[in-house]
Motif scaffolding. Structure first.
Motif, PDB file in Angstrom:
ATOM      1  N   THR A 407       8.930  98.736  37.126  1.00  0.00           N
ATOM      2  CA  THR A 407       7.813  98.122  36.422  1.00  0.00           C
ATOM      3  C   THR A 407       7.597  96.689  36.900  1.00  0.00           C
ATOM      4  O   THR A 407       6.474  96.286  37.204  1.00  0.00           O
ATOM      5  CB  THR A 407       8.093  98.114  34.897  1.00  0.00           C
ATOM      6  N   ASN A 408       8.685  95.926  36.978  1.00  0.00           N
ATOM      7  CA  ASN A 408       8.557  94.540  37.427  1.00  0.00           C
ATOM      8  C   ASN A 408       8.000  94.472  38.841  1.00  0.00           C
ATOM      9  O   ASN A 408       7.161  93.625  39.150  1.00  0.00           O
ATOM     10  CB  ASN A 408       9.918  93.839  37.367  1.00  0.00           C
ATOM     11  N   LEU A 409       8.474  95.362  39.722  1.00  0.00           N
ATOM     12  CA  LEU A 409       8.011  95.322  41.108  1.00  0.00           C
ATOM     13  C   LEU A 409       6.525  95.688  41.195  1.00  0.00           C
ATOM     14  O   LEU A 409       5.753  95.037  41.911  1.00  0.00           O
ATOM     15  CB  LEU A 409       8.844  96.273  41.972  1.00  0.00           C
ATOM     16  N   LEU A 410       6.131  96.737  40.468  1.00  0.00           N
ATOM     17  CA  LEU A 410       4.733  97.172  40.547  1.00  0.00           C
ATOM     18  C   LEU A 410       3.804  96.141  39.905  1.00  0.00           C
ATOM     19  O   LEU A 410       2.717  95.862  40.423  1.00  0.00           O
ATOM     20  CB  LEU A 410       4.575  98.537  39.864  1.00  0.00           C
ATOM     21  N   GLU A 411       4.242  95.553  38.799  1.00  0.00           N
ATOM     22  CA  GLU A 411       3.409  94.529  38.169  1.00  0.00           C
ATOM     23  C   GLU A 411       3.296  93.302  39.049  1.00  0.00           C
ATOM     24  O   GLU A 411       2.263  92.652  39.111  1.00  0.00           O
ATOM     25  CB  GLU A 411       3.984  94.158  36.806  1.00  0.00           C
ATOM     26  N   ASN A 412       4.406  92.996  39.716  1.00  0.00           N
ATOM     27  CA  ASN A 412       4.393  91.888  40.652  1.00  0.00           C
ATOM     28  C   ASN A 412       3.356  92.144  41.748  1.00  0.00           C
ATOM     29  O   ASN A 412       2.542  91.273  42.073  1.00  0.00           O
ATOM     30  CB  ASN A 412       5.784  91.756  41.259  1.00  0.00           C
ATOM     31  N   ALA A 413       3.388  93.361  42.297  1.00  0.00           N
ATOM     32  CA  ALA A 413       2.433  93.714  43.351  1.00  0.00           C
ATOM     33  C   ALA A 413       1.008  93.639  42.810  1.00  0.00           C
ATOM     34  O   ALA A 413       0.107  93.091  43.457  1.00  0.00           O
ATOM     35  CB  ALA A 413       2.736  95.117  43.874  1.00  0.00           C
ATOM     36  N   ALA A 414       0.815  94.159  41.580  1.00  0.00           N
ATOM     37  CA  ALA A 414      -0.526  94.181  41.014  1.00  0.00           C
ATOM     38  C   ALA A 414      -1.021  92.769  40.724  1.00  0.00           C
ATOM     39  O   ALA A 414      -2.217  92.488  40.787  1.00  0.00           O
ATOM     40  CB  ALA A 414      -0.537  95.010  39.733  1.00  0.00           C
ATOM     41  N   LYS A 415      -0.078  91.876  40.417  1.00  0.00           N
ATOM     42  CA  LYS A 415      -0.455  90.514  40.043  1.00  0.00           C
ATOM     43  C   LYS A 415      -0.902  89.709  41.251  1.00  0.00           C
ATOM     44  O   LYS A 415      -1.837  88.926  41.185  1.00  0.00           O
ATOM     45  CB  LYS A 415       0.757  89.837  39.394  1.00  0.00           C
ATOM     46  N   TYR A 416      -0.215  89.901  42.375  1.00  0.00           N
ATOM     47  CA  TYR A 416      -0.460  89.024  43.517  1.00  0.00           C
ATOM     48  C   TYR A 416      -1.370  89.621  44.574  1.00  0.00           C
ATOM     49  O   TYR A 416      -1.908  88.897  45.397  1.00  0.00           O
ATOM     50  CB  TYR A 416       0.869  88.593  44.144  1.00  0.00           C
ATOM     51  N   ALA A 417      -1.488  90.965  44.585  1.00  0.00           N
ATOM     52  CA  ALA A 417      -2.345  91.569  45.605  1.00  0.00           C
ATOM     53  C   ALA A 417      -3.748  91.746  45.020  1.00  0.00           C
ATOM     54  O   ALA A 417      -3.891  92.002  43.827  1.00  0.00           O
ATOM     55  CB  ALA A 417      -1.769  92.913  46.028  1.00  0.00           C
ATOM     56  N   PRO A 418      -4.767  91.590  45.836  1.00  0.00           N
ATOM     57  CA  PRO A 418      -6.129  91.788  45.341  1.00  0.00           C
ATOM     58  C   PRO A 418      -6.312  93.225  44.836  1.00  0.00           C
ATOM     59  O   PRO A 418      -5.575  94.121  45.245  1.00  0.00           O
ATOM     60  CB  PRO A 418      -6.996  91.508  46.567  1.00  0.00           C
ATOM     61  N   PRO A 419      -7.294  93.443  43.939  1.00  0.00           N
ATOM     62  CA  PRO A 419      -7.437  94.738  43.249  1.00  0.00           C
ATOM     63  C   PRO A 419      -7.570  95.929  44.189  1.00  0.00           C
ATOM     64  O   PRO A 419      -7.191  97.040  43.828  1.00  0.00           O
ATOM     65  CB  PRO A 419      -8.707  94.564  42.427  1.00  0.00           C
ATOM     66  N   ASP A 420      -8.107  95.731  45.387  1.00  0.00           N
ATOM     67  CA  ASP A 420      -8.300  96.885  46.257  1.00  0.00           C
ATOM     68  C   ASP A 420      -7.175  97.042  47.275  1.00  0.00           C
ATOM     69  O   ASP A 420      -7.201  97.943  48.106  1.00  0.00           O
ATOM     70  CB  ASP A 420      -9.647  96.762  46.979  1.00  0.00           C
TER      71      ASP A 420
END
Lengths: 524, 240
Positions: A407-420
């Motif tokens: 969860t932390n890793l995926l949220e981290n990715a979702a937080k810093y990478a642009p939506p697409d």
């Protein structure tokens, strides 16, 4: 005269007498049946013998004895000290002088050899003490070994070391009562002489209560001092009849006590330095924590209060959609807060060592699918790919902790990478471990930041692109939880362009396939 | 202090045991608005008094109570009746959840929870209280899955599902209690018996295999949520 000295004097007298008797008989044989003219110098053998066996005093006594016996027995007139022939005087005088010189030379030689042996022994013993102290983790744990070395090397019945509980603090050693409850009834203590600092033994007067006539041992105490404060003692116990420890033993005990004093002092300084460092780090941590958390705590709180204020305002004409929007905002921000608090709790459990894992064997694809399913609404619209080889062996993990890691890793990715930007989750064997990788197609982090990503409160310096700063907690939790499961974590640049985090986890043996015979179950 | 919250007199009665007044009032209001009669209790002692007096249809018990362990409430109620019990516990307390479930609780929700989740759990537990998993001839149905304990046949739609003996037993144990959270310990006792063997650590792998085999016969994904995992606690088969 004390019994010890008396005994050794008697022993010396017997040896000297024996040597003189033997030599006298030899001379009588030489001068009688053999017809040797003057065999007086044969006595030098006795002198050399007693010098070698007993030292130079005994040799001198032997020389004088030889002089007298030869005069009495072999020189006319016999049985008087008178000498008729003046040439015989020369013989006698030579015997005395040469005897004394030989006695002195041989005695000195023996003493030197003795001293050398003693020095070597003492040096060796002291070396053992130093080695034990040098390889110690702390001085107290090394005490038993030191005790056995000192007992052996000083020839004592036993040795023990007492150190005041708060050694180094301003406390006097309370060590009058030695180990295993046996109180020595008589004691001697080593003191430094005031004038030249040489150690000397002092007999201590015990109270009448403690003194017992039948006590057959004496405890000798060497104080361990640190900057003139006594912090403990080295004790050796010896039979009463052995007298005080000899010079070599005394020097060894004294030097060992000095070394122990230094070692204990070093321990104390080390502990103080460590305590100071812990306090310092604690302060640094607290400020880093406040710094990083305050933003993430305040942001959702502000949103919640704003939304609640909207709902509460009697003057606002709210449509149903408006109400739902406000309530949704409250719900979402409360969820953010809950996640932050959960991570903080995890971090404190990791830090406090209170994290107990419940590791079982799982197929990773199932675990990955579960976590992704749970996070679906937060990853909404993002292209997420999952690839797990069908023959991947199962892993030994704690499902709850693994879910938190992912969860932390995926949220981290979702937080810093642009939506697409794409997110890829994959699993594969990596050496003896199974590796789960989470990669994103975001901007990534500078190469120099990679090694620090998992440090507590570490935040990558972002160039002002308005992106939401992190707390530096999520990835620290990832590392803590992964390591708690016996795994490891590392970061690299992803082929997708952004960050890739690799989680290596312990692998479990593949399950042996079970026969399909359903008939076995006919008992149900 | 236990008072009746306003609500439809016909709805099921819930006993809400929660020591934090703010949370309790809010949850009670929410539940009442959904047609439940709510009785509130702030301590384990009040809870037991209210349970004797009001005979609720369901208990909602927070495990962290000021006077006594919430699990002791679960045990006491379970000793005397079959009233469904839903426990509330903090995240990370998986051992506590398992303890409550093994003591007889029916399900749990994790604090902090959303009201949608709470309603779903309450509905599931209440429905299950009256439900019956097997049809008159003993065959258990759930969606397109049917399991015949006598002939050891499992069908997904028209296809026969080939399971090993252990896989079959696990699926049977789960399907017999649709909607109920079955702890790992209960599955182990049912499938391996009291003397666990080495392979009990592989229980999750067995479940994965069952899921995979079912998925292979379920191209439309109708059974994707048939077996749900509750990490660290156990498994749940969706309500039939």
């Amino acid at each position: 005269m004390d019994p010890v000295r008396l005994r050794s004097t008697l022993r010396a007298a017997v040896i000297v007498g024996g040597l003189l008797l033997a030599t006298t008989l030899l001379i009588a044989f030489l001068e009688g049946p053999m017809g040797v003219d003057n065999a007086a110098m044969t006595y030098l053998l006795a002198v050399i013998g007693s010098a070698a066996l007993l030292g130079w005093t005994a040799a001198a006594v032997t020389a004088v004895g030889a002089f007298l016996i030869y005069d009495l027995l072999f020189i006319e007139p016999r049985f008087t000290l008178t000498v008729d022939d003046s040439r015989e005087w020369l013989t006698l005088l030579l015997l005395l002088v040469v005897g004394m010189v030989v006695a002195w030379l041989t005695g000195a030689l023996r003493e030197r050899a003795d001293t050398a042996t003693a020095r070597e022994r003492e040096a060796h013993a002291l070396y053992q003490v130093s080695r034990v102290l040098a390889t110690r983790t702390d001085t107290r744990s090394a005490l038993p070994e030191l005790e056995s070395i000192l007992a052996r090397e000083t020839g004592s019945g036993r040795a023990w070391i007492t150190v005041a509980p708060g050694a180094g603090k301003d406390k006097r050693a309370k060590d009058a009562v030695p180990v295993d409850g046996r109180i020595p009834f008589s004691q001697g203590a080593l003191r430094r002489r005031a004038d030249d600092g040489r150690p000397e033994w002092v007999r201590l007067h015990q109270s009448a209560m403690l003194r017992r006539a039948d006590a057959d041992t004496v405890a000798w105490r060497v104080p361990i001092e640190v900057s003139r404060r006594t912090i403990g003692s080295v004790w050796v116990e010896r039979p009463r009849t052995d007298g005080e420890p000899d010079v070599a033993a005394t020097q060894l005990l004294s030097a060992a006590a000095d070394q122990m004093g230094q070692a204990i002092e070093q321990d104390r300084l080390l502990v103080e330095a460590r305590d100071a460092e812990i306090v310092r780090q604690g302060d640094a941590l607290k400020s880093a924590l406040l710094d990083s958390v305050s933003h993430d705590l305040r942001t959702p709180l502000a949103s919640i209060r704003a939304a609640a204020g909207t709902l509460l305002d009697p003057d606002m004409q709210l449509s149903v959609e408006d109400r739902i929007a406000s309530a949704t905002a409250i719900d979402r921000e409360a969820e953010n807060l809950a996640r932050l608090v959960a991570n903080l709790l995890d971090l404190s459990r990791i830090e406090g060592g209170a994290l107990a894992t419940d590791q079982e064997i799982y197929e990773l694809d199932d675990l990955l699918e579960r976590s992704l399913e749970r996070l679906r609404h937060r990853l909404a619209g993002r292209p997420v790919t999952v690839s797990v080889p069908t023959d991947l062996p199962p892993a030994r993990v704690d499902a709850v902790l693994f879910d938190q890691v992912l969860t932390n890793l995926l949220e981290n990715a979702a937080k810093y990478a642009p939506p697409d930007a794409p997110i890829a989750v994959s699993a594969a064997m990596a050496g003896p471990m199974v590796r789960v990788s989470v990669e994103d197609g975001g901007p990534g982090v500078p190469r120099a930041a990679l090694p620090h990503l998992f440090d507590k409160f570490y935040r990558v310096q972002q160039r002002g692109d308005g992106s939401r700063p992190g707390t530096g907690i999520g990835l620290a939790v990832v590392r803590g939880l992964t390591e708690a499961m016996g795994g490891s974590v590392s970061a690299r640049r992803s082929d997708l362009g952004g960050l890739a985090v690799d989680i290596d986890l312990p692998v479990a043996p593949r399950l042996e396939s079970e026969p399909m015979a359903m008939a076995d179950l006919a008992r149900v | 202090m236990s008072d009746r919250a306003p609500g439809s007199p016909d709805g099921p009665t819930l006993l809400l045991v929660e020591d934090d007044e703010g949370t309790r009032r809010e949850v009670a209001r929410n539940l009442a608005a959904h047609g439940y009669r709510v009785v509130e209790a702030a301590t384990a002692a009040q809870a037991l008094v209210a349970w004797e007096r009001d005979r609720p249809d369901l208990l909602l018990v927070d495990l962290g109570l000021p006077d006594r362990d919430g699990i002791s409430v679960v045990r006491r109620v379970r000793r005397e009746g079959t009233t469904p019990i839903l426990v509330v516990s903090a995240r990370g307390d998986e051992q506590v959840k398992v303890g409550a479930l093994e003591a007889g609780a029916d399900d749990y929700v994790t604090k902090p929870f959303g009201s949608a989740e709470l309603h779903a759990r309450i509905r599931a537990v209440l429905r299950r209280a009256g439900g019956q998993a097997a049809d008159p001839v003993g065959v258990i149905h759930n969606g397109t899955v049917s399991l015949d304990p006598l002939s050891h046949q499992v069908h997904v739609g028209d296809h026969s599902l080939a399971l090993t003996p252990r896989e079959f037993r696990i699926l049977e144990v789960l399907l017999r209690e649709p909607g109920r959270l079955v702890t790992r310990g209960r599955i182990l006792r049912a499938v391996w018996g009291e003397a666990y063997q080495d392979q009990d650590h592989y229980i999750h792998v067995y479940v994965s295999q069952v899921r995979r085999k079912i998925a292979a016969l379920d191209p439309d994904g109708l059974l994707r949520d048939l077996i749900l995992a509750e990490p660290g606690v156990g498994y749940r088969v969706r309500a039939a």
